[in-house]
Write an enzyme that holds these catalytic residues in place. Structure first.
Site, PDB file in Angstrom:
ATOM      1  N   TRP A 143      -1.412 -24.137   7.983  1.00 19.12           N
ATOM      2  CA  TRP A 143      -2.187 -22.989   8.670  1.00 19.12           C
ATOM      3  C   TRP A 143      -2.340 -23.360  10.146  1.00 19.12           C
ATOM      4  O   TRP A 143      -3.121 -24.346  10.141  1.00 19.12           O
ATOM      5  CB  TRP A 143      -3.084 -22.724   8.030  1.00 19.12           C
ATOM      6  CG  TRP A 143      -3.109 -22.073   6.410  1.00 19.12           C
ATOM      7  CD1 TRP A 143      -4.198 -21.370   5.737  1.00 19.12           C
ATOM      8  CD2 TRP A 143      -2.093 -21.379   5.854  1.00 19.12           C
ATOM      9  NE1 TRP A 143      -3.881 -20.810   4.384  1.00 19.12           N
ATOM     10  CE2 TRP A 143      -2.526 -20.977   4.576  1.00 19.12           C
ATOM     11  CE3 TRP A 143      -0.604 -21.556   6.167  1.00 19.12           C
ATOM     12  CZ2 TRP A 143      -1.536 -20.455   3.717  1.00 19.12           C
ATOM     13  CZ3 TRP A 143       0.151 -21.127   5.108  1.00 19.12           C
ATOM     14  CH2 TRP A 143      -0.277 -20.505   3.872  1.00 19.12           C
ATOM     15  N   ASN A 259       1.937 -15.195   6.608  1.00 16.71           N
ATOM     16  CA  ASN A 259       1.900 -15.644   5.256  1.00 16.71           C
ATOM     17  C   ASN A 259       2.077 -14.534   4.247  1.00 16.71           C
ATOM     18  O   ASN A 259       1.037 -13.751   4.194  1.00 16.71           O
ATOM     19  CB  ASN A 259       0.816 -16.648   4.722  1.00 16.71           C
ATOM     20  CG  ASN A 259       0.851 -16.984   3.435  1.00 16.71           C
ATOM     21  OD1 ASN A 259       1.946 -17.621   2.859  1.00 16.71           O
ATOM     22  ND2 ASN A 259      -0.225 -16.965   2.628  1.00 16.71           N
ATOM     23  N   GLU A 260       3.168 -14.297   3.639  1.00 16.01           N
ATOM     24  CA  GLU A 260       3.512 -13.425   2.570  1.00 16.01           C
ATOM     25  C   GLU A 260       3.109 -11.950   3.134  1.00 16.01           C
ATOM     26  O   GLU A 260       2.152 -11.223   2.599  1.00 16.01           O
ATOM     27  CB  GLU A 260       2.905 -13.777   1.497  1.00 16.01           C
ATOM     28  CG  GLU A 260       3.246 -15.198   0.883  1.00 16.01           C
ATOM     29  CD  GLU A 260       2.534 -15.141  -0.505  1.00 16.01           C
ATOM     30  OE1 GLU A 260       1.710 -14.982  -0.944  1.00 16.01           O
ATOM     31  OE2 GLU A 260       3.161 -16.261  -1.171  1.00 16.01           O
ATOM     32  N   TYR A 340       7.729 -18.856  -7.223  1.00 19.58           N
ATOM     33  CA  TYR A 340       7.080 -18.905  -8.077  1.00 19.58           C
ATOM     34  C   TYR A 340       7.165 -18.248  -9.914  1.00 19.58           C
ATOM     35  O   TYR A 340       6.503 -17.324 -10.029  1.00 19.58           O
ATOM     36  CB  TYR A 340       5.491 -18.294  -7.758  1.00 19.58           C
ATOM     37  CG  TYR A 340       4.867 -19.180  -6.712  1.00 19.58           C
ATOM     38  CD1 TYR A 340       4.235 -20.038  -6.810  1.00 19.58           C
ATOM     39  CD2 TYR A 340       5.239 -18.671  -5.274  1.00 19.58           C
ATOM     40  CE1 TYR A 340       3.658 -20.894  -5.583  1.00 19.58           C
ATOM     41  CE2 TYR A 340       4.611 -19.386  -4.144  1.00 19.58           C
ATOM     42  CZ  TYR A 340       3.903 -20.555  -4.441  1.00 19.58           C
ATOM     43  OH  TYR A 340       3.058 -20.971  -3.340  1.00 19.58           O
ATOM     44  N   GLU A 380       8.221 -21.896  -0.007  1.00 20.13           N
ATOM     45  CA  GLU A 380       6.728 -22.332  -0.869  1.00 20.13           C
ATOM     46  C   GLU A 380       7.673 -22.196  -2.231  1.00 20.13           C
ATOM     47  O   GLU A 380       8.169 -21.374  -2.956  1.00 20.13           O
ATOM     48  CB  GLU A 380       5.893 -21.419  -1.108  1.00 20.13           C
ATOM     49  CG  GLU A 380       4.838 -21.276   0.041  1.00 20.13           C
ATOM     50  CD  GLU A 380       3.464 -20.349  -0.133  1.00 20.13           C
ATOM     51  OE1 GLU A 380       3.417 -20.144  -1.123  1.00 20.13           O
ATOM     52  OE2 GLU A 380       3.087 -19.754   0.968  1.00 20.13           O
ATOM     53  N   TRP A 422       5.051 -26.467  -2.947  1.00 18.04           N
ATOM     54  CA  TRP A 422       3.796 -25.990  -2.754  1.00 18.04           C
ATOM     55  C   TRP A 422       2.951 -26.638  -4.071  1.00 18.04           C
ATOM     56  O   TRP A 422       3.180 -26.504  -5.113  1.00 18.04           O
ATOM     57  CB  TRP A 422       3.457 -24.629  -3.100  1.00 18.04           C
ATOM     58  CG  TRP A 422       2.245 -24.151  -2.803  1.00 18.04           C
ATOM     59  CD1 TRP A 422       1.132 -24.243  -3.777  1.00 18.04           C
ATOM     60  CD2 TRP A 422       1.504 -23.643  -1.649  1.00 18.04           C
ATOM     61  NE1 TRP A 422       0.031 -23.661  -3.083  1.00 18.04           N
ATOM     62  CE2 TRP A 422       0.132 -23.360  -1.935  1.00 18.04           C
ATOM     63  CE3 TRP A 422       1.994 -23.425  -0.251  1.00 18.04           C
ATOM     64  CZ2 TRP A 422      -0.896 -22.955  -0.963  1.00 18.04           C
ATOM     65  CZ3 TRP A 422       1.156 -22.901   0.552  1.00 18.04           C
ATOM     66  CH2 TRP A 422      -0.403 -22.572   0.282  1.00 18.04           C
TER      67      TRP A 422
END
Length: 478
Positions: A143, A259-260, A340, A380, A422
């Site tokens: 970040w 981010n996302e 994920y 990720e 991640w």
């Protein structure tokens, strides 16, 4: 007395003085006296001090883990750009990344440690980057934002905390010394570390008429102005450790817009698309050296009816994002995807998750190769820590599925350009743990798997990289 006549006694004095001067000069010219003269002793002292200073500069600037990152109370900063380790920018040639210094293709084995700037510890930063380097990994995603709240980088729109900014300086400086490149993310879709919600709150506090929908982030002029001002401050920052402006720093792999990014409803999809186009173009106007990516998770939207079956569920098509449309923007240099399976299809068996993950990777690599004609990074890849009866980790099986697909893509010279696990932490990082975090060396099988991927990608292009593989022996790993 006539002017042109000089008394005899004055002439004698002058003669004696000249003889004395000549004697002194003759004595000083003797080697034994010249070596011990005050001027020579002073020169030797200056030379000694200069030599010691040069050694200190080289050590503190070129040796990873030394100096300001070593935990010592003593800190020295000599922000001289030409003293920094040599490194080339990563560029793009159609579907492949290329190292501008070596001309070789770049296929990434990397990791996430989002917490580097916020950890408050140079020792932790140095140690995490050193461990990544020892595992042969070349890219870390982290970040470059912290908006509002305690220990924030951006305290309010346009007002940044110099102390935290210097922590980011150090992350970049230390990454370069470890020959690690960084993907720097510029804002969060989620509320953690401020995110979209903080920007909306700032606008409301300023008296702006802002909708209660978080999607206003992508369309409200004032909020977009806040984001642009922040981006400009980051990109044009001169590093206080190295003296290198961020836009000229080869240790930065890419800028990530968010981010996302997600929308509350599909109807806001066009707003997101316009926002990506505007912000990517803006960064490119400030910085022509670095790559830019979006930061999306890779879900296919409703325009891609033929690909909706690749998504982990119907919900994934209702977030206003679309992998192909968002990534096709000209100023976006490469596509990003997350993975994920444990979270997205939690009730599936391990076999079903492996099958789903293989299809997920194949679909995005194929679309990047044939439709987008750009590289794709799986930025990720996360999995829970579970152990099967035979003692092997489910995580290793899922991670190996992605690693094998990336290696296959690298062998063929295709668009599947790498994967970043991640996330990695080190000991004592409880405040930054989540359900996917782990310390690599505490899980030998996963550690070995990461090393194997680093080694085989390295050997594929026969690249001798003493920086990233300094402490590893690929012949023993593979």
């Amino acid at each position: 007395m006539p002017r042109h006549k000089v008394p005899l006694q004055h002439l004698k004095l002058r003669s004696d003085y000249k003889k004395h001067q000549s004697f002194q000069l003759a004595e000083e010219e003797k080697p034994e006296n010249r070596e011990n003269s005050p001027a020579m002793r002073l020169r030797k002292l200056y030379a000694l001090i200069g030599g010691l200073l040069l050694i200190a500069v080289v050590y503190l600037n070129l040796v990873p883990g030394s100096g300001s990152g070593s935990g010592s109370a003593f800190e020295i900063r000599i922000p001289i750009p030409w003293l920094q380790p040599k490194m080339g920018f990563v560029t793009r040639n159609l579907t492949r990344f290329v190292d501008s210094e070596t001309g070789l293709p770049v296929y990434v084995n990397g990791w996430n440690s989002y917490w580097l700037m916020s950890s408050g510890s140079k020792v932790r930063v140095s140690e995490m980057l050193r461990r990544g380097r020892e595992m042969g990994m070349g890219v870390c995603r982290t970040w470059a934002f912290s908006d509002g709240g305690a220990n924030a980088l951006q305290l309010s729109p346009g007002r940044l905390d110099e102390r935290v900014f210097e922590a980011l300086d150090y992350v970049i400086y230390e990454a370069r010394r470890n020959h690690i490149r960084l993907i720097l993310c510029l804002v969060n879709n989620l509320d953690a570390f401020g995110g979209k919600a903080q920007y909306l709150q700032w606008a409301k506090d300023a008296g702006e008429n802002v909708s209660s929908s978080a999607d206003s982030f992508f369309s409200h002029p004032t909020i977009k102005g806040y984001y642009k001002d922040y981006v400009k401050t980051i990109v044009t920052r001169k590093n206080t450790y190295s003296g290198v402006t961020y836009s000229d720093e080869p240790a930065i792999f890419a800028w990530e817009l968010m981010n996302e990014p997600r929308c509350i409803s599909n109807s806001s999809g066009p707003l997101l698309q316009a926002w990506i186009t505007e912000m990517a173009s803006y960064i490119k106007s400030l910085d022509s050296n670095h790559l830019v990516t979006v930061g999306i998770e890779g879900f296919y939207g409703h325009p891609r009816t033929g690909r909706l079956g690749v998504n982990p569920g119907q919900w994934a098509a209702s977030l206003g994002s679309d992998f192909i449309q968002n990534s096709a923007i000209e100023q976006i240099d490469f596509a990003s995807v997350h993975a994920y399976p444990d979270s997205w299809i939690p009730h599936a068996s391990l076999k079903e998750k492996v099958k789903y993950l293989a299809r997920w990777v194949d679909s995005h690599v194929n679309d990047s190769q044939n439709v987008l004609k750009k590289p794709v990074l799986f930025t990720e890849v996360g999995s829970h820590l579970r152990i099967k009866e035979n003692g092997s980790y489910d995580r290793d099986i899922l991670l190996k599925t992605v690693y094998d697909k990336i290696y296959e893509s690298a062998e063929l010279g295709q668009a599947g350009a790498g994967a970043l696990i991640w996330q990695l932490i080190i000991e004592g990082m409880g405040d930054y743990e989540d359900e996917f975090s782990f310390t690599a060396k505490e899980h030998p099988s996963t550690y070995k798997l990461i090393m194997q991927q680093s080694c085989r990608l390295r050997n594929l292009f026969r690249k001798t990289d003493i920086h990233s593989m300094k402490s590893s022996n690929c012949s023993e790993i593979i």
